[in-house]
Design a protein around this motif. Sequence first.
Motif, PDB file in Angstrom:
ATOM      1  N   ASN A 125       0.843  -1.197   0.000  1.00 55.70           N
ATOM      2  CA  ASN A 125       0.000   0.000   0.000  1.00 55.70           C
ATOM      3  C   ASN A 125       0.875   1.243   0.000  1.00 55.70           C
ATOM      4  O   ASN A 125       2.068   1.190   0.315  1.00 55.70           O
ATOM      5  CB  ASN A 125      -0.948  -0.031   1.204  1.00 55.70           C
ATOM      6  CG  ASN A 125      -0.209   0.071   2.524  1.00 55.70           C
ATOM      7  OD1 ASN A 125       0.346   1.107   2.874  1.00 55.70           O
ATOM      8  ND2 ASN A 125      -0.173  -1.036   3.282  1.00 55.70           N
ATOM      9  N   PHE A 126       0.259   2.385  -0.335  1.00 56.19           N
ATOM     10  CA  PHE A 126       0.999   3.643  -0.453  1.00 56.19           C
ATOM     11  C   PHE A 126       1.091   4.405   0.873  1.00 56.19           C
ATOM     12  O   PHE A 126       2.073   5.057   1.142  1.00 56.19           O
ATOM     13  CB  PHE A 126       0.322   4.553  -1.493  1.00 56.19           C
ATOM     14  CG  PHE A 126       0.495   4.086  -2.912  1.00 56.19           C
ATOM     15  CD1 PHE A 126       1.665   4.371  -3.609  1.00 56.19           C
ATOM     16  CD2 PHE A 126      -0.497   3.363  -3.565  1.00 56.19           C
ATOM     17  CE1 PHE A 126       1.841   3.956  -4.924  1.00 56.19           C
ATOM     18  CE2 PHE A 126      -0.327   2.949  -4.883  1.00 56.19           C
ATOM     19  CZ  PHE A 126       0.840   3.247  -5.559  1.00 56.19           C
ATOM     20  N   ARG A 237       2.137   2.086  -9.949  1.00 60.51           N
ATOM     21  CA  ARG A 237       3.548   1.684  -9.857  1.00 60.51           C
ATOM     22  C   ARG A 237       3.661   0.357  -9.112  1.00 60.51           C
ATOM     23  O   ARG A 237       4.564  -0.430  -9.352  1.00 60.51           O
ATOM     24  CB  ARG A 237       4.398   2.781  -9.205  1.00 60.51           C
ATOM     25  CG  ARG A 237       4.067   3.087  -7.781  1.00 60.51           C
ATOM     26  CD  ARG A 237       4.605   4.445  -7.366  1.00 60.51           C
ATOM     27  NE  ARG A 237       3.874   5.524  -8.019  1.00 60.51           N
ATOM     28  CZ  ARG A 237       4.172   6.818  -7.913  1.00 60.51           C
ATOM     29  NH1 ARG A 237       5.199   7.206  -7.166  1.00 60.51           N
ATOM     30  NH2 ARG A 237       3.461   7.721  -8.533  1.00 60.51           N
ATOM     31  N   LEU A 238       2.728   0.127  -8.213  1.00 61.89           N
ATOM     32  CA  LEU A 238       2.753  -1.151  -7.496  1.00 61.89           C
ATOM     33  C   LEU A 238       2.105  -2.269  -8.316  1.00 61.89           C
ATOM     34  O   LEU A 238       2.275  -3.450  -8.006  1.00 61.89           O
ATOM     35  CB  LEU A 238       2.092  -1.000  -6.119  1.00 61.89           C
ATOM     36  CG  LEU A 238       2.828  -0.014  -5.194  1.00 61.89           C
ATOM     37  CD1 LEU A 238       2.083   0.151  -3.873  1.00 61.89           C
ATOM     38  CD2 LEU A 238       4.265  -0.479  -4.940  1.00 61.89           C
ATOM     39  N   GLY A 239       1.371  -1.887  -9.362  1.00 61.97           N
ATOM     40  CA  GLY A 239       0.869  -2.871 -10.332  1.00 61.97           C
ATOM     41  C   GLY A 239       1.996  -3.353 -11.240  1.00 61.97           C
ATOM     42  O   GLY A 239       2.065  -4.531 -11.600  1.00 61.97           O
ATOM     43  N   LYS A 240       2.900  -2.435 -11.587  1.00 67.96           N
ATOM     44  CA  LYS A 240       4.106  -2.822 -12.324  1.00 67.96           C
ATOM     45  C   LYS A 240       4.889  -3.807 -11.451  1.00 67.96           C
ATOM     46  O   LYS A 240       5.395  -4.843 -11.915  1.00 67.96           O
ATOM     47  CB  LYS A 240       4.993  -1.603 -12.606  1.00 67.96           C
ATOM     48  CG  LYS A 240       4.301  -0.381 -13.239  1.00 67.96           C
ATOM     49  CD  LYS A 240       5.281   0.768 -13.492  1.00 67.96           C
ATOM     50  CE  LYS A 240       4.680   2.177 -13.438  1.00 67.96           C
ATOM     51  NZ  LYS A 240       3.761   2.592 -14.442  1.00 67.96           N
ATOM     52  N   SER A 260      -1.620  -0.356 -14.371  1.00 73.52           N
ATOM     53  CA  SER A 260      -0.156  -0.382 -14.201  1.00 73.52           C
ATOM     54  C   SER A 260       0.577   0.375 -15.299  1.00 73.52           C
ATOM     55  O   SER A 260       1.676   0.882 -15.085  1.00 73.52           O
ATOM     56  CB  SER A 260       0.346  -1.815 -14.115  1.00 73.52           C
ATOM     57  OG  SER A 260       0.035  -2.529 -15.295  1.00 73.52           O
ATOM     58  N   GLY A 261       0.004   0.447 -16.493  1.00 71.41           N
ATOM     59  CA  GLY A 261       0.533   1.322 -17.544  1.00 71.41           C
ATOM     60  C   GLY A 261       1.956   1.074 -17.979  1.00 71.41           C
ATOM     61  O   GLY A 261       2.422  -0.064 -18.038  1.00 71.41           O
ATOM     62  N   ASN A 284      11.184   7.653 -17.049  1.00 72.92           N
ATOM     63  CA  ASN A 284      12.539   7.611 -16.503  1.00 72.92           C
ATOM     64  C   ASN A 284      13.036   8.984 -16.056  1.00 72.92           C
ATOM     65  O   ASN A 284      13.870   9.082 -15.157  1.00 72.92           O
ATOM     66  CB  ASN A 284      13.503   6.982 -17.514  1.00 72.92           C
ATOM     67  CG  ASN A 284      13.370   5.466 -17.513  1.00 72.92           C
ATOM     68  OD1 ASN A 284      13.653   4.818 -16.511  1.00 72.92           O
ATOM     69  ND2 ASN A 284      12.907   4.911 -18.615  1.00 72.92           N
ATOM     70  N   GLU A 285      12.500  10.050 -16.666  1.00 73.98           N
ATOM     71  CA  GLU A 285      12.856  11.387 -16.196  1.00 73.98           C
ATOM     72  C   GLU A 285      12.206  11.674 -14.843  1.00 73.98           C
ATOM     73  O   GLU A 285      12.833  12.221 -13.949  1.00 73.98           O
ATOM     74  CB  GLU A 285      12.403  12.439 -17.212  1.00 73.98           C
ATOM     75  CG  GLU A 285      13.397  12.599 -18.348  1.00 73.98           C
ATOM     76  CD  GLU A 285      12.868  13.488 -19.476  1.00 73.98           C
ATOM     77  OE1 GLU A 285      13.579  13.589 -20.475  1.00 73.98           O
ATOM     78  OE2 GLU A 285      11.753  14.054 -19.346  1.00 73.98           O
ATOM     79  N   ARG A 286      10.949  11.279 -14.732  1.00 76.41           N
ATOM     80  CA  ARG A 286      10.234  11.599 -13.483  1.00 76.41           C
ATOM     81  C   ARG A 286      10.579  10.657 -12.341  1.00 76.41           C
ATOM     82  O   ARG A 286      10.507  11.020 -11.178  1.00 76.41           O
ATOM     83  CB  ARG A 286       8.720  11.571 -13.735  1.00 76.41           C
ATOM     84  CG  ARG A 286       8.257  12.792 -14.512  1.00 76.41           C
ATOM     85  CD  ARG A 286       6.762  12.748 -14.744  1.00 76.41           C
ATOM     86  NE  ARG A 286       5.984  12.686 -13.520  1.00 76.41           N
ATOM     87  CZ  ARG A 286       4.688  12.377 -13.487  1.00 76.41           C
ATOM     88  NH1 ARG A 286       4.054  12.098 -14.605  1.00 76.41           N
ATOM     89  NH2 ARG A 286       4.034  12.350 -12.354  1.00 76.41           N
ATOM     90  N   PHE A 287      10.900   9.423 -12.716  1.00 75.58           N
ATOM     91  CA  PHE A 287      11.157   8.400 -11.682  1.00 75.58           C
ATOM     92  C   PHE A 287      12.465   7.678 -11.999  1.00 75.58           C
ATOM     93  O   PHE A 287      12.468   6.495 -12.340  1.00 75.58           O
ATOM     94  CB  PHE A 287       9.988   7.417 -11.611  1.00 75.58           C
ATOM     95  CG  PHE A 287       8.648   8.083 -11.436  1.00 75.58           C
ATOM     96  CD1 PHE A 287       8.253   8.570 -10.194  1.00 75.58           C
ATOM     97  CD2 PHE A 287       7.787   8.247 -12.506  1.00 75.58           C
ATOM     98  CE1 PHE A 287       7.027   9.205 -10.028  1.00 75.58           C
ATOM     99  CE2 PHE A 287       6.548   8.879 -12.357  1.00 75.58           C
ATOM    100  CZ  PHE A 287       6.170   9.360 -11.109  1.00 75.58           C
ATOM    101  N   PRO A 288      13.587   8.400 -11.872  1.00 74.50           N
ATOM    102  CA  PRO A 288      14.862   7.814 -12.319  1.00 74.50           C
ATOM    103  C   PRO A 288      15.291   6.604 -11.487  1.00 74.50           C
ATOM    104  O   PRO A 288      16.206   5.890 -11.901  1.00 74.50           O
ATOM    105  CB  PRO A 288      15.853   8.979 -12.157  1.00 74.50           C
ATOM    106  CG  PRO A 288      15.196   9.962 -11.266  1.00 74.50           C
ATOM    107  CD  PRO A 288      13.721   9.771 -11.383  1.00 74.50           C
TER     108      PRO A 288
END
Length: 402
Positions: A125-126, A237-240, A260-261, A284-288
């Motif tokens: 969970n977040f 992101r947790l679906g990924k 999940s995208g 990758n820019e936003r979440f390096p």
Amino acid sequence: ACAAVLLAAGIVGNAAEPVIWKGEVPDALTSASGRKIATVQEWETIRKPELLELFSREVYGRSPRAPGKAEFRLLERSEDALDGKAIRIQGDVTIPGVNLPHPWRMLIYLPKNAKKPVPVFWGMNFKGNQALSEDPGVLIPEWYQPVRPRGAAKSRYPLEQILDAGYGIATMRYYEIEPDRDGEWKNSLRGVFAPEGRLKPDDWGAIAAWAWGLSRGMDVLEKMPEVGPVAVWGHSRLGKTALWAGANDPRFAAVISNDSGCGGASITRRILPGGKSETLKVINERFPHWFAKNFLKYIDREEKLPVDQHELIALCAPRPVFIASAAEDLWADPEGEFLAAKLASPVYALWNLPGIPAEQEMPKVHEPVGGRVGYYIRSGGHDVTPRDWQAYCDFLSQNGIR
Ligand code: GCU
């Protein structure tokens, strides 16, 4: 056949804005050397190891082997939680030989009076375990800072509905494993495995670290006599993360990924025009910190990727895998997620298991499709709703997990 599928899926909504394709989607059933994979044995011995290697090296990064199974120290148990509907179990997870800054706090609710081990949704969970509900019995560890209010995420966790359907739920805040900020890796799990403070281009990113954490949770759940099959679950992101965990760890009896995208269930080579869907560059820019450094090589060069995300879904075969989207969540490219689920299905056919038929078109909202590979799109935006949980429970039940 592949090109025909792509053409058919090429237009979304507004016919004036064709989807952008960065090259042809690779065939899950053709090996890197061009060999056609026609049997379960060839899949298991040739293609599956090859895909796991490619996703590890080029996308999520390599994860270390756990030195031992995780251990659980029980802190609290109630036979009468949530107005008498649930058994509540809480404790701390530690890993022998892994010196973490703090243990990982886990919360489990099981339906009361179950006559057999119950199937359990396990996902991170977040906002912290206390955010699932207003249950005053949920413990808040001193290292949860800042603390979000009890019940802050309750709209995403219809606990009564889940318990009434005969399922349990296990959860852990994802920051336990690694806070979701660039640079945090040094002070958490990944730092323990790289004491010199450097990551190699193929070393694990945060998604792989969270997925590794899901497997350590599985170490704990598999030892609990009241817990039956475990469906690994996650949103966004947790679906990924859930997909990568499911691909790597066959102990997960089913895999469920919600919205999940990009880098999750949607096809990376498929891009919605006008910046409507997330691309490899943007993510990758936003979440390096999320992926392996090697993944950066493919920014604006998606056509060079040796894999695409339908092959990640296929790595769950032959276990049930469910891809859920939301109609307004174009950022995650729902049709790209549907297409990936469909293109994973030929791998399930090696077992003669039904997936999503090649002729199946993008379904309307609230009409789940598929068999062992399932797809569902809900109305509304990027979120988790009771309706989604209903769809997960139905999917598991239809696949014999009940
Ligand atoms: C952002 C990110 C997505 C991610 C999402 C989430 O929108 O771009 O890749 O899935 O956050 O985790 O909610």
